[in-house]
Motif scaffolding. Sequence first.
Motif, PDB file in Angstrom:
ATOM      1  N   THR A  19       0.846  -1.191   0.000  1.00  0.00           N
ATOM      2  CA  THR A  19       0.000   0.000   0.000  1.00  0.00           C
ATOM      3  C   THR A  19       0.881   1.240   0.000  1.00  0.00           C
ATOM      4  O   THR A  19       1.870   1.318   0.731  1.00  0.00           O
ATOM      5  CB  THR A  19      -0.975   0.049   1.191  1.00  0.00           C
ATOM      6  OG1 THR A  19      -1.693   1.297   1.141  1.00  0.00           O
ATOM      7  CG2 THR A  19      -0.281  -0.063   2.537  1.00  0.00           C
ATOM      8  N   LYS A  93      -1.725  -1.158  -3.908  1.00  0.00           N
ATOM      9  CA  LYS A  93      -2.927  -0.371  -3.627  1.00  0.00           C
ATOM     10  C   LYS A  93      -2.490   1.061  -3.332  1.00  0.00           C
ATOM     11  O   LYS A  93      -1.562   1.289  -2.559  1.00  0.00           O
ATOM     12  CB  LYS A  93      -3.667  -0.954  -2.413  1.00  0.00           C
ATOM     13  CG  LYS A  93      -4.979  -0.241  -2.090  1.00  0.00           C
ATOM     14  CD  LYS A  93      -4.876   0.637  -0.880  1.00  0.00           C
ATOM     15  CE  LYS A  93      -6.124   1.506  -0.748  1.00  0.00           C
ATOM     16  NZ  LYS A  93      -6.217   2.222   0.527  1.00  0.00           N
ATOM     17  N   ALA A 237      -7.502  -5.353  -3.334  1.00  0.00           N
ATOM     18  CA  ALA A 237      -6.095  -5.625  -3.628  1.00  0.00           C
ATOM     19  C   ALA A 237      -5.650  -6.956  -3.044  1.00  0.00           C
ATOM     20  O   ALA A 237      -4.952  -7.741  -3.710  1.00  0.00           O
ATOM     21  CB  ALA A 237      -5.224  -4.488  -3.090  1.00  0.00           C
TER      22      ALA A 237
END
Length: 280
Positions: A19, A93, A237
């Motif tokens: 992320t 993500k 994700a």
Amino acid sequence: MSSHSSAPAALHRPSIALTIAGSEATGGAGAQADLKTFQQLGVFGIAALTCIVSFNPKDNWNHRFMPLDAEVIADQLEASFAAYGPDDLDTVKIGMLGTPATIGTVAQALQARPSKNLVLDPVLICKGQEPGAALATDAALKNQILPLATFVTPNHFEALSLSGMEAIDDVEDLKEAAQRIYAISGAVVLAKGGVRLYGPDAVDVYYDGGTLEVLSSAKVGEAAVSGAGCSLAAAVAAELAKGAATLDAARTAKEFVTAGIKARVSSHAPFDALWQGGVR
């Protein structure tokens, strides 16, 4: 007795997801929510922080927004991508980027190292920014990050901005928004109606250029819950990292977030936070 009895069992290697997002100090949203979501869904999560957001309890809980230096962001991405090759780490993500400089840095890194799955939660406006700065950030996100995305999860406001529509008042409008966003981006779209649309159900629309599906669940209250959008995109994700098809990933993410909203955590802040452990 078998001569193989003392050999260690083959180690299970979890799927990995990165992320690229901000830190949110109360734990409800941002990279904190993403990492908890990844863990809950059985994915090894790593994070590159783009900014620090801390709500200000002395100023009506408005955002205090502190972007990280572009070089610090580039360094984090360099480390992540050096540690895990494209076969190990194929899912990214993206959450809050926050400034044009950050967007440029992240876009450069992602272009140099393309990912099979790039899930964009298109956080367009940070409430701690001046309107002019926010518009420049929006334009940079649309021009530099959206074309790289394979899956995008706009909320009601973001769907309005990306689709160019005047209003999104019902499910038919949301369907049109999803189709328009797909047309300009080529990315699979999960457009979130959430509590913004009138009616008893929280409705999201999935569109991948062929399949148009309405994902619906009963609303859990009428107030937005902190971390719902972050966790939805992170759940998509995580499922994609594990090899799920895009529609299955969307359905699982919807169930995950609905359970997390039901199990939400209240605090002295004027909003509740989604609890990723709600699926247990």
